[in-house]
Design a protein around this motif. Structure first.
Motif, PDB file in Angstrom:
ATOM      1  N   GLY A 165       0.741  -1.347   0.087  1.00  0.00           N
ATOM      2  CA  GLY A 165       0.093  -0.029   0.017  1.00  0.00           C
ATOM      3  C   GLY A 165       0.694   1.315  -0.138  1.00  0.00           C
ATOM      4  O   GLY A 165       0.194   2.450  -0.070  1.00  0.00           O
ATOM      5  N   ARG A 166       2.078   1.393   0.055  1.00  0.00           N
ATOM      6  CA  ARG A 166       2.770   2.514   0.106  1.00  0.00           C
ATOM      7  C   ARG A 166       2.905   3.458  -1.134  1.00  0.00           C
ATOM      8  O   ARG A 166       3.438   2.717  -2.083  1.00  0.00           O
ATOM      9  N   ILE A 167       2.536   4.393  -0.912  1.00  0.00           N
ATOM     10  CA  ILE A 167       2.628   5.441  -2.295  1.00  0.00           C
ATOM     11  C   ILE A 167       4.095   5.965  -2.484  1.00  0.00           C
ATOM     12  O   ILE A 167       4.675   6.496  -1.462  1.00  0.00           O
ATOM     13  N   ILE A 168       4.361   5.834  -3.765  1.00  0.00           N
ATOM     14  CA  ILE A 168       5.708   6.304  -4.098  1.00  0.00           C
ATOM     15  C   ILE A 168       5.249   7.950  -4.775  1.00  0.00           C
ATOM     16  O   ILE A 168       4.235   7.837  -5.722  1.00  0.00           O
ATOM     17  N   ASP A 169       5.546   8.854  -4.013  1.00  0.00           N
ATOM     18  CA  ASP A 169       5.015  10.102  -4.474  1.00  0.00           C
ATOM     19  C   ASP A 169       6.249  10.907  -5.495  1.00  0.00           C
ATOM     20  O   ASP A 169       7.088  10.658  -5.683  1.00  0.00           O
ATOM     21  N   ALA A 170       5.676  12.104  -5.873  1.00  0.00           N
ATOM     22  CA  ALA A 170       6.388  12.889  -6.804  1.00  0.00           C
ATOM     23  C   ALA A 170       7.847  13.239  -6.297  1.00  0.00           C
ATOM     24  O   ALA A 170       8.799  13.417  -6.824  1.00  0.00           O
ATOM     25  N   ARG A 171       7.849  13.412  -4.835  1.00  0.00           N
ATOM     26  CA  ARG A 171       9.044  13.532  -4.386  1.00  0.00           C
ATOM     27  C   ARG A 171      10.101  12.658  -4.452  1.00  0.00           C
ATOM     28  O   ARG A 171      11.239  13.313  -4.510  1.00  0.00           O
ATOM     29  N   CYS A 172       9.754  11.364  -4.320  1.00  0.00           N
ATOM     30  CA  CYS A 172      10.823  10.238  -4.727  1.00  0.00           C
ATOM     31  C   CYS A 172      11.347  10.705  -6.055  1.00  0.00           C
ATOM     32  O   CYS A 172      12.736  10.617  -6.317  1.00  0.00           O
ATOM     33  N   LEU A 173      10.348  10.964  -6.958  1.00  0.00           N
ATOM     34  CA  LEU A 173      10.817  10.982  -8.451  1.00  0.00           C
ATOM     35  C   LEU A 173      11.703  12.475  -8.878  1.00  0.00           C
ATOM     36  O   LEU A 173      12.459  12.654  -9.816  1.00  0.00           O
ATOM     37  N   GLU A 174      11.298  13.381  -7.960  1.00  0.00           N
ATOM     38  CA  GLU A 174      12.041  14.627  -7.921  1.00  0.00           C
ATOM     39  C   GLU A 174      13.578  14.377  -7.827  1.00  0.00           C
ATOM     40  O   GLU A 174      14.444  15.148  -8.374  1.00  0.00           O
ATOM     41  N   PHE A 179      11.718  14.032 -14.851  1.00  0.00           N
ATOM     42  CA  PHE A 179      10.601  14.723 -14.638  1.00  0.00           C
ATOM     43  C   PHE A 179       9.153  13.963 -14.468  1.00  0.00           C
ATOM     44  O   PHE A 179       9.185  12.697 -15.052  1.00  0.00           O
ATOM     45  N   VAL A 180       8.168  14.172 -13.783  1.00  0.00           N
ATOM     46  CA  VAL A 180       6.836  13.540 -13.894  1.00  0.00           C
ATOM     47  C   VAL A 180       5.728  14.806 -13.705  1.00  0.00           C
ATOM     48  O   VAL A 180       6.044  15.567 -12.658  1.00  0.00           O
ATOM     49  N   ASP A 181       5.018  14.448 -14.143  1.00  0.00           N
ATOM     50  CA  ASP A 181       3.788  15.565 -14.040  1.00  0.00           C
ATOM     51  C   ASP A 181       2.690  15.031 -13.083  1.00  0.00           C
ATOM     52  O   ASP A 181       2.697  13.967 -13.025  1.00  0.00           O
ATOM     53  N   ARG A 182       2.289  16.004 -12.081  1.00  0.00           N
ATOM     54  CA  ARG A 182       1.391  15.438 -11.391  1.00  0.00           C
ATOM     55  C   ARG A 182       0.273  16.355 -11.057  1.00  0.00           C
ATOM     56  O   ARG A 182       0.066  17.629 -11.421  1.00  0.00           O
ATOM     57  N   LYS A 183      -0.820  15.796 -10.534  1.00  0.00           N
ATOM     58  CA  LYS A 183      -2.313  16.657 -10.551  1.00  0.00           C
ATOM     59  C   LYS A 183      -2.604  16.553  -8.874  1.00  0.00           C
ATOM     60  O   LYS A 183      -2.538  15.501  -8.368  1.00  0.00           O
ATOM     61  N   ILE A 184      -2.982  17.433  -8.509  1.00  0.00           N
ATOM     62  CA  ILE A 184      -3.459  17.459  -7.205  1.00  0.00           C
ATOM     63  C   ILE A 184      -4.997  17.549  -7.000  1.00  0.00           C
ATOM     64  O   ILE A 184      -5.693  18.479  -7.590  1.00  0.00           O
ATOM     65  N   ILE A 185      -5.655  16.622  -6.398  1.00  0.00           N
ATOM     66  CA  ILE A 185      -6.751  16.394  -6.480  1.00  0.00           C
ATOM     67  C   ILE A 185      -7.744  16.481  -5.081  1.00  0.00           C
ATOM     68  O   ILE A 185      -7.030  15.848  -3.946  1.00  0.00           O
ATOM     69  N   GLN A 186      -8.598  17.134  -4.996  1.00  0.00           N
ATOM     70  CA  GLN A 186      -9.228  17.499  -3.368  1.00  0.00           C
ATOM     71  C   GLN A 186     -10.539  17.263  -3.643  1.00  0.00           C
ATOM     72  O   GLN A 186     -11.554  18.146  -3.948  1.00  0.00           O
ATOM     73  N   ASP A 187     -10.937  15.912  -3.327  1.00  0.00           N
ATOM     74  CA  ASP A 187     -12.390  15.552  -3.540  1.00  0.00           C
ATOM     75  C   ASP A 187     -13.114  16.059  -1.891  1.00  0.00           C
ATOM     76  O   ASP A 187     -14.181  16.291  -1.943  1.00  0.00           O
ATOM     77  N   ASP A 188     -12.371  16.117  -0.780  1.00  0.00           N
ATOM     78  CA  ASP A 188     -13.024  16.618   0.144  1.00  0.00           C
ATOM     79  C   ASP A 188     -11.978  17.541   1.041  1.00  0.00           C
ATOM     80  O   ASP A 188     -10.915  17.611   0.596  1.00  0.00           O
ATOM     81  N   PRO A 189     -12.649  18.510   1.576  1.00  0.00           N
ATOM     82  CA  PRO A 189     -11.896  19.663   1.726  1.00  0.00           C
ATOM     83  C   PRO A 189     -10.855  19.498   2.818  1.00  0.00           C
ATOM     84  O   PRO A 189      -9.972  20.342   2.957  1.00  0.00           O
ATOM     85  N   LEU A 190     -10.609  18.374   3.567  1.00  0.00           N
ATOM     86  CA  LEU A 190      -9.588  17.963   4.304  1.00  0.00           C
ATOM     87  C   LEU A 190      -8.330  17.166   3.706  1.00  0.00           C
ATOM     88  O   LEU A 190      -7.458  16.991   4.463  1.00  0.00           O
ATOM     89  N   VAL A 197       0.867  11.600 -13.664  1.00  0.00           N
ATOM     90  CA  VAL A 197       0.480  11.290 -14.913  1.00  0.00           C
ATOM     91  C   VAL A 197       1.722  10.074 -15.418  1.00  0.00           C
ATOM     92  O   VAL A 197       2.607  10.578 -15.896  1.00  0.00           O
ATOM     93  N   SER A 198       1.402   8.761 -15.433  1.00  0.00           N
ATOM     94  CA  SER A 198       2.204   7.890 -15.855  1.00  0.00           C
ATOM     95  C   SER A 198       3.041   8.120 -16.923  1.00  0.00           C
ATOM     96  O   SER A 198       4.392   7.905 -17.158  1.00  0.00           O
ATOM     97  N   GLY A 199       2.281   8.503 -18.033  1.00  0.00           N
ATOM     98  CA  GLY A 199       3.069   8.446 -19.424  1.00  0.00           C
ATOM     99  C   GLY A 199       4.101   9.720 -19.254  1.00  0.00           C
ATOM    100  O   GLY A 199       4.739   9.756 -20.309  1.00  0.00           O
ATOM    101  N   SER A 200       4.145  10.601 -18.451  1.00  0.00           N
ATOM    102  CA  SER A 200       5.043  11.816 -18.176  1.00  0.00           C
ATOM    103  C   SER A 200       6.338  11.545 -17.671  1.00  0.00           C
ATOM    104  O   SER A 200       7.169  12.340 -17.719  1.00  0.00           O
TER     105      SER A 200
END
Ligand code: HEC
Ligand code: HEC
Ligand code: HEC
Ligand code: HEC
Ligand code: HEC
Ligand code: HEC
Ligand code: HEC
Length: 393
Positions: A165-174, A179-190, A197-200
């Motif tokens: 379950g551990r997420i590899i975030d854009a920070r590892c890839l920085e 390069f990797v493109d990323r999107k910040i998604i806010q479905d709930d206010p908290l 973007v995997s292809g990027s």
């Protein structure tokens, strides 16, 4: 086949080829597109045209190798292929169809199966693996450790479960990719969720990651082949000591820094303090660890403090792979230390003239990272060279 039919077919084929040729020539001659500016990337392939020797030797450098897309050919058939968490739970590296997988078995029954899509780490010390789940990259439970030449539980993972379950975030890839493109998604206010973007993803650390966008440099030199002085590219020799250090510390200044903005935009000459809140020089920073923080470790040594010219490039040539060549590294020490006041006891050591490294930059265990081996209760140390050059007894 009827002659007319054949002619028609030939005409059709030729027209398609013609169209493709027109299309490709327009794509390839990128100078016809908008003119390049200071932010345009040219891509590592273009550097080779004029910097062939550097481009070739750089292929062997661990920076270039630090992320890969994984297929059967790239992973091979590792042995042994199984890691046992306990008598009931095993994870196996398996070939299924045309891909490699990490598969968890509970009492012989397959429970979780995940494809190995990418590797992080050139294998100097370790390689860890990721799998794409939609637009998220998840770290797999088994990593490869060179020290034991085998598989072990990924660092920091739970000891008794196969964790997927551990997420590899854009920070590892920085730090581990270009390069990797990323999107910040806010479905709930908290809660905010990051999606990559995997292809990027641009694998490995390429030329422009260290030298900055070189689109305009390439455009200019293609147009002016007679020009022998570099234009529109940062000149390392003109940078200050701090700027030179920052250009490496962006990835070698510790993994505990808070980011102000993505360091994918960092280019030589930039001040690290505009990217990280607690970059070097801030007293709130934790004691540096041998893992990932060569910059702050070096800054604590007398060599660095008392010489105006010392930076990473005094010893490292980042276009080559000097790994393990301690005699060659020792020559760098001798270039500043022509005469050394060693005592008679020290001078008895056979390698005192050829290997300064093992005594003055000994390997030390990281305090922030260790790993779990099968059948062992404690964790195993992850050792790196200290960059605090000094006298160790
Ligand atoms: C059309 C030829 C050409 C291409 C393509 C090209 N360069 Fe250059 N580059 C030059 C020339 C000429 C120089 C100056 C002579 C030298 O240092 O080799 C130079 C010098 C440099 C320098 C040295 C700057 C210094 O400190 O003196 C760097 C760094 C550099 N190029 C990076 C790149 C990168 C990165 C790429 C690919 C994105 C690239 N170049 C592609 C022609 C080119
Ligand atoms: C974009 C991030 C990034 C930058 C910038 C960067 N490094 Fe690295 N460096 C890494 C990563 C990640 C590794 C680990 C590579 C691996 O083995 O997977 C590494 C490994 C190394 C190594 C060990 C492997 C070897 O070649 O012996 C050295 C030495 C090194 N870097 C020196 C430097 C120096 C010097 C600079 C500045 C000129 C620099 N790095 C800039 C990310 C970076
Ligand atoms: C990890 C960072 C890093 C990467 C990646 C990198 N360079 Fe460099 N490069 C440097 C540093 C640092 C210097 C200055 C070296 C020095 O002064 O000793 C340099 C110097 C240069 C120079 C000028 C000096 C020389 O040796 O001719 C050229 C040209 C160059 N790099 C091209 C490239 C190309 C092309 C690539 C990709 C194949 C590349 N670099 C990848 C860090 C990097
Ligand atoms: C601040 C930059 C930075 C970040 C963020 C970072 N790393 Fe690293 N990583 C490095 C450097 C530098 C090295 C190599 C030198 C060292 O260990 O000190 C390294 C080494 C590694 C290695 C061993 C490479 C080898 O060839 O031996 C692995 C595996 C690795 N990192 C995975 C990760 C993962 C997974 C993440 C995200 C959870 C991550 N790293 C985040 C900079 C970073
Ligand atoms: C750019 C020049 C330079 C380089 C390269 C360099 N040093 Fe130094 N070093 C110094 C200076 C300056 C001092 C402080 C004055 C002195 O003690 O000679 C120093 C001090 C030392 C000391 C004494 C430290 C103490 O705490 O008393 C040791 C040991 C040492 N260096 C070892 C090395 C080794 C080993 C290397 C190679 C890995 C090396 N140095 C590379 C410049 C350099
Ligand atoms: C066997 C371990 C060992 C090796 C190998 C070794 N040193 Fe030392 N070095 C020491 C010790 C211990 C001291 C403290 C003085 C003493 O006891 O000899 C020291 C002291 C020093 C000093 C501080 C004294 C001074 O002259 O300012 C420098 C600089 C130094 N070493 C550089 C080097 C360099 C450069 C090399 C490689 C050519 C090297 N050492 C190889 C163990 C070693
Ligand atoms: C005085 C020489 C010297 C300087 C300056 C220096 N290094 Fe090193 N570095 C070494 C030696 C020697 C090794 C060990 C090489 C080996 O074992 O093959 C090493 C290893 C490394 C490694 C691999 C870590 C490991 O344990 O294998 C990284 C990453 C690294 N250096 C990054 C840097 C960075 C970033 C800087 C600048 C902040 C820097 N170094 C400055 C001498 C130096």
């Amino acid at each position: 086949m009827h002659l007319i039919q054949m002619k028609k077919r030939l005409f059709f084929t030729l027209s398609i080829i013609g169209l493709i040729v027109v299309f490709l020539t327009q794509c390839m001659d990128f100078r016809k597109a908008a003119p390049a500016n200071e932010k345009t990337f040219a891509g590592a392939a273009t550097c080779r045209t004029c910097h062939q020797q550097i481009s070739d030797s750089y292929l062997q450098n661990p920076h270039q190798q630090t992320t890969h897309s994984i297929g059967i050919q790239t992973l091979g058939t590792p042995t042994p292929d199984t890691y046992s968490f306990n008598d009931h739970l095993q994870v196996k590296i398996e070939k299924q169809g045309d891909a490699m997988y990490q598969v968890a078995y509970m009492d012989g029954k397959q429970t979780t199966t995940r494809r190995i899509d990418i590797s992080i780490g050139s294998g100097e010390k370790a390689i860890t693996y990721g799998t794409w789940e939609g637009n998220q990259l998840k770290q797999l439970p088994l990593s490869y450790f060179k020290q034991i030449k085998g598989w072990a539980n990924s660092p920091g993972f739970p000891q008794h479960t196969a964790y997927f379950g551990r997420i590899i975030d854009a920070r590892c890839l920085e730090c581990h990719s270009s390069f990797v493109d990323r999107k910040i998604i806010q479905d709930d206010p908290l809660k905010v969720k990051e999606e990559l973007v995997s292809g990027s993803l641009v694998y490995g650390i390429d030329c422009e990651r260290c030298h900055g966008p070189a689109g305009k440099h390439v455009e200019f030199h293609l147009d002016h082949p007679q020009e022998k002085a570099a234009k529109y590219i940062a000149l390392y020799q003109t940078l200050t000591k701090k700027q030179k250090m920052d250009a490496c510390a962006v990835c070698h200044g510790g993994n505990d820094m808070e980011i102000l903005k993505s360091v994918f935009a960092f280019k030589p000459g930039d001040d690290l303090r505009s990217y990280y809140t607690n970059a070097s020089g801030n007293t709130a920073k934790k004691a540096p660890d041998v893992h990932g923080n060569q910059s702050d470790m070096l800054a604590e040594s007398k060599c660095f403090i008392q010489s105006k010219t010392m930076d990473c490039t005094n010893c490292h040539q980042t276009h080559e792979n000097l790994k393990g060549n301690l005699t060659s590294y020792s020559k760098r020490c001798i270039s500043c230390h022509a005469t050394i006041k060693h005592t008679a006891i020290t001078l008895k050591n056979a390698v005192v003239k050829t290997n300064c490294i093992d005594c003055h930059m000994p390997k030390q265990s990281s305090g922030v990272i260790s790993f779990q081996q099968a059948g062992k209760t404690g964790t195993s140390a992850y050792q790196l060279r200290t960059h605090k050059i000094g006298i160790y007894h």
